[in-house]
Design a protein around this motif. Structure first.
Motif, PDB file in Angstrom:
ATOM      1  N   ALA A 124     -12.691   6.387  -4.667  1.00 16.29           N
ATOM      2  CA  ALA A 124     -14.346   5.994  -4.714  1.00 16.29           C
ATOM      3  C   ALA A 124     -15.063   6.948  -4.881  1.00 16.29           C
ATOM      4  CB  ALA A 124     -14.618   5.338  -2.901  1.00 16.29           C
ATOM      5  N   LEU A 146     -17.323   1.545   2.640  1.00 22.26           N
ATOM      6  CA  LEU A 146     -17.475   3.670   2.998  1.00 22.26           C
ATOM      7  C   LEU A 146     -18.221   3.351   4.222  1.00 22.26           C
ATOM      8  CD1 LEU A 146     -15.172   4.615   0.054  1.00 22.26           C
ATOM      9  CD2 LEU A 146     -14.151   5.303   2.109  1.00 22.26           C
ATOM     10  N   HIS A 184      -4.192   7.333   4.564  1.00 21.74           N
ATOM     11  CA  HIS A 184      -5.216   5.761   3.384  1.00 21.74           C
ATOM     12  C   HIS A 184      -6.747   5.915   3.368  1.00 21.74           C
ATOM     13  CE1 HIS A 184      -2.012   2.307   4.727  1.00 21.74           C
ATOM     14  NE2 HIS A 184      -1.381   3.464   3.763  1.00 21.74           N
ATOM     15  N   PRO A 204     -10.509   1.197  -2.878  1.00 19.15           N
ATOM     16  CA  PRO A 204     -10.313   2.487  -2.008  1.00 19.15           C
ATOM     17  C   PRO A 204     -11.575   1.549  -0.866  1.00 19.15           C
ATOM     18  CG  PRO A 204     -12.268   2.372  -3.821  1.00 19.15           C
ATOM     19  CD  PRO A 204     -10.630   1.790  -4.813  1.00 19.15           C
ATOM     20  N   GLY A 205     -12.147   0.370  -1.336  1.00 18.63           N
ATOM     21  CA  GLY A 205     -12.699  -0.164   0.178  1.00 18.63           C
ATOM     22  C   GLY A 205     -11.868  -0.758   1.122  1.00 18.63           C
ATOM     23  N   ALA A 253      -9.136   6.192  -0.219  1.00 19.10           N
ATOM     24  CA  ALA A 253     -10.153   5.850  -0.261  1.00 19.10           C
ATOM     25  C   ALA A 253     -11.007   6.899  -0.711  1.00 19.10           C
ATOM     26  CB  ALA A 253     -10.582   4.837   1.369  1.00 19.10           C
ATOM     27  N   GLN A 254     -11.661   7.591  -0.249  1.00 14.54           N
ATOM     28  CA  GLN A 254     -12.616   8.316  -0.603  1.00 14.54           C
ATOM     29  C   GLN A 254     -12.499   8.881  -2.125  1.00 14.54           C
ATOM     30  OE1 GLN A 254     -12.383  10.834   2.915  1.00 14.54           O
ATOM     31  NE2 GLN A 254     -13.636  10.794   3.964  1.00 14.54           N
ATOM     32  N   LEU A 262      -8.385  -0.133   1.240  1.00 15.96           N
ATOM     33  CA  LEU A 262      -7.929   0.746   1.761  1.00 15.96           C
ATOM     34  C   LEU A 262      -8.721   1.048   3.101  1.00 15.96           C
ATOM     35  CD1 LEU A 262      -6.675   3.709  -0.694  1.00 15.96           C
ATOM     36  CD2 LEU A 262      -5.012   1.543   0.594  1.00 15.96           C
ATOM     37  N   ALA A 263      -9.961   1.206   3.351  1.00 13.55           N
ATOM     38  CA  ALA A 263     -11.217   2.144   4.153  1.00 13.55           C
ATOM     39  C   ALA A 263     -11.375   0.592   5.018  1.00 13.55           C
ATOM     40  CB  ALA A 263     -12.756   1.619   3.432  1.00 13.55           C
ATOM     41  N   SER A 265     -17.102  -0.727  -3.017  1.00  9.94           N
ATOM     42  CA  SER A 265     -16.154  -0.004  -1.527  1.00  9.94           C
ATOM     43  C   SER A 265     -17.184   0.932  -1.349  1.00  9.94           C
ATOM     44  CB  SER A 265     -15.167   0.703  -2.534  1.00  9.94           C
ATOM     45  OG  SER A 265     -14.144   0.842  -2.511  1.00  9.94           O
ATOM     46  N   THR A 281       0.861  -1.217   0.129  1.00 15.00           N
ATOM     47  CA  THR A 281       0.394   0.584   0.355  1.00 15.00           C
ATOM     48  C   THR A 281       1.008   1.374   0.242  1.00 15.00           C
ATOM     49  OG1 THR A 281      -1.616  -1.145   0.812  1.00 15.00           O
ATOM     50  CG2 THR A 281      -1.727   1.417   1.441  1.00 15.00           C
TER      51      THR A 281
END
Length: 620
Positions: free
Chosen positions: A419, A521, A411, A362-363, A415-416, A365-366, A517, A319
């Protein structure tokens, strides 16, 4: 005026109305104007202001996501359940017990071994939605399928593992039906000859009749040679069979031996399954690599956060490398995107293609932010400095640059932002559905803007406003007929220049990655925007892809007249509709701290190895 109109409506005598109006000095013209104004305001309210699924302007940040009641979301979850029923009943009627329904011709296709992949892939979705009748009708086929017929000469290991083995195990986890565990045990055993390579990496396919595994291609791609750990670890746990657990640890041990110094500690895309070494330096989070990165973190989580080797390989080294090297910001709307790179000695090239498949990241990462103490990894017994000490200086310095940021914040921002870009590739299209692949536009003179460079500038300038690539962006509005295609790379695409990308693959394959994702989130942050965005995607699916018997993939998402394709993949029922349903219901039946989803959205419960199991399986 409202009082006057009310008085008029309460009196049905024309004479009385005329007398009343003359007495008040009001002409017919006044009344007509008042009625027209009322109708206009009424129409405005119901067509725009009352539409809770659309963004509305707000003086605070330019966007407003209206709060919805639990009933609104439960009604939307019910609509998703009805969509599943429509798709599955069409499959039952026209395709069962074959693999998939062709939703335009109402024919069946056996493209995944002919073992009824749609039914097996859908078992846990039925259970989570409370569809007991559909579930009971599928069980006889599941119990009777012969996984070792003579014609099973080329069973693809990856797809069979994530769809069939994952589906059986997840349904067992939700029901404790020993028949399902026994079927999973049989299938997992029949697939095991693929591990007979000299490296221990699985080969592409297996003959489940003659106990032979292999293919003519000695090169395996990351997603396929590593995405089985969850399934075989859980299979070993529920059957108490050492051979299954041994298969689960194969990838971890093989990867641990590999020299990843040239790739910054990140797994390259292609591997020699004979020697267990990378064959190139192509790095990606999209096709051919996606679930390989996904399973490293998830294997750690599935085993109650005890598989430290996978954690070190996933949310730290890989990552970190992705954040430092593969994230860029577009020059138009400042959209954050992830791309892939290829390296030959000192020559590094970025494709700047953004794939829908990468929208799972992104999911992931979250999920890492939600489950890991990213700024206190020492509490997990991990010395982060040691993880990077054997890497070249440029990679060590890149990690050191992250020390200026709170890793959890960094992170989550990534992600945000990612996404949101995934969502905008949907919202930008007249169909409301996202294309498979886009080519991101660069700046003047083909200039690139790496995300971390933009982040460093943002930090130096006082961290004012949202970080680069984060914060609500408006959807693109323009001439869809001006969009360039793969065949037309001319510079005449002036009308679409304000859009951040050209579309390379215009198809939508009913894929789940974006809504996956959104679901993660929403569950990890409670930010309602992800629910609204998921609802917009579902509405587009209903509007554009629905057929009389199911749902169809489509071509040309960027036109006003898309064409449907005769395909309804099993993952649409296993993943896309499941994630949408879980996004809209209030109470999550498979919470992310107690369950782990495989890459086909099959949830497995978190478990711990006992002391005796660790000794027997060599996990100490």
């Amino acid at each position: 005026m409202t009082i006057i109109l009310g008085h008029i409506l309460r009196n049905n005598s024309t004479a009385k109305i005329a007398t009343f109006l003359r007495h008040k000095g009001i002409s017919i013209r006044h009344v007509t104007f008042a009625l027209a104004l009322s109708i206009a305001l009424w129409t405005l309210y119901y067509n725009y202001l009352s539409r809770s699924d659309e963004l509305q302007l707000s003086p605070e940040n330019g966007f407003y996501y209206p709060p919805e009641t639990s009933k609104v979301w439960s009604d939307r979850a019910l609509q998703v359940k009805n969509a599943f029923l429509h798709a599955y009943h069409g499959y039952e009627r026209y395709a069962f017990p074959h693999d998939e329904l062709k939703p335009l011709t109402n024919e069946s296709i056996n493209n995944f071994n002919g073992w009824g992949v749609t039914a097996v892939d859908s078992l846990d979705t039925m259970l989570l939605m409370g569809l007991q009748e559909e579930y009971k009708r599928a069980l006889p086929m599941v119990r009777q399928t012969n996984f070792s017929l003579p014609e099973n000469f080329d069973v693809p290991f990856f797809e069979t593992t994530i769809r069939y083995l994952g589906g059986l195990l997840s349904a067992y986890a939700l029901t404790k039906d020993d028949t399902l565990r026994a079927r999973a045990d049989v299938l997992g055993t029949l697939l095991s000859p693929v591990f007979k390579s000299t490296s221990g990496f699985p080969m592409f396919s297996v003959d489940t009749y003659s106990d032979y595994g292999g293919s003519d291609n000695p090169v395996g791609v990351l997603a396929e040679i590593s995405s089985f750990q969850l399934e075989y670890a859980f299979l070993g746990k529920v059957t108490s069979k050492k051979e299954h657990v041994d298969h689960a640890t194969t990838a971890t041990k093989a990867f641990a031996k590999a020299n990843l110094s040239l790739s910054g500690g990140m797994y390259p895309t292609r591997w020699d399954i004979t020697t267990g070494t990378p064959t190139d330096l192509q790095l990606s989070a999209g096709a051919l690599a996606d679930s390989g990165h996904e399973y490293t973190l998830k294997q750690y989580l599935l085993t109650a956060k005890t598989d430290k080797a996978n954690l070190e390989a996933s949310d730290i080294r890989a990552t970190t490398h992705i954040i430092n090297n593969l994230l860029f910001v577009s020059p138009q709307r400042q959209l954050l995107y992830i791309t892939d790179m290829s390296a030959w000695e000192d020559d590094i090239e970025f494709s700047h293609q953004f794939e829908h498949l990468a929208c799972f990241f992104p999911g992931l990462l979250a999920l890492g932010v939600h489950t890991l103490p990213l700024d206190r990894l020492d509490t997990l017994g991990i010395n982060v400095t040691d993880l990077f000490k054997d890497l070249p200086l440029k990679h060590r310095k890149a990690y050191e640059a992250l020390a200026h940021f709170n890793l959890a914040d960094l992170h989550l921002w990534a992600a945000q932002g990612l996404a949101q870009t995934c969502y905008l590739t949907y919202a930008d299209q007249p169909t409301g559905l996202g294309p498979e692949t886009v080519q991101m536009r660069l700046g003047d003179n083909n200039s690139e803007t790496p995300w971390m460079e933009a982040m460093q500038v943002w930090r130096t300038n006082g961290s004012k406003g949202s970080p680069p690539g984060v914060g609500d962006k408006r959807q693109w509005v323009g001439d869809f007929n001006a969009t360039t295609t793969e065949e037309d790379d001319s510079d005449s695409d002036t009308a679409a220049d304000t859009r951040d990308y050209e579309i390379r693959n215009h198809d939508y394959y009913l894929r789940p990655e974006a809504v996956e994702s959104f679901y993660i989130l929403w569950r990890t942050t409670g930010d309602v925007r992800w629910r609204h965005r998921g609802w917009a995607v579902f509405e587009a699916i209903e509007r554009v892809t629905k057929t009389p018997s199911g749902y169809a993939s489509i071509s040309n998402v960027d036109t006003l007249d898309p064409e449907q394709s005769d395909s309804m993949p099993s993952y649409f029922l296993a993943e896309t509709l499941k994630y949408l349903y879980l996004l809209f219901i209030d109470e999550d039946p498979v919470p992310l701290d107690k369950w782990v989803f495989n890459t086909e959205a099959h949830p497995f419960p978190v478990f711990q190895w006992s002391t005796s199991e660790k000794a027997i399986y060599g996990l100490l």
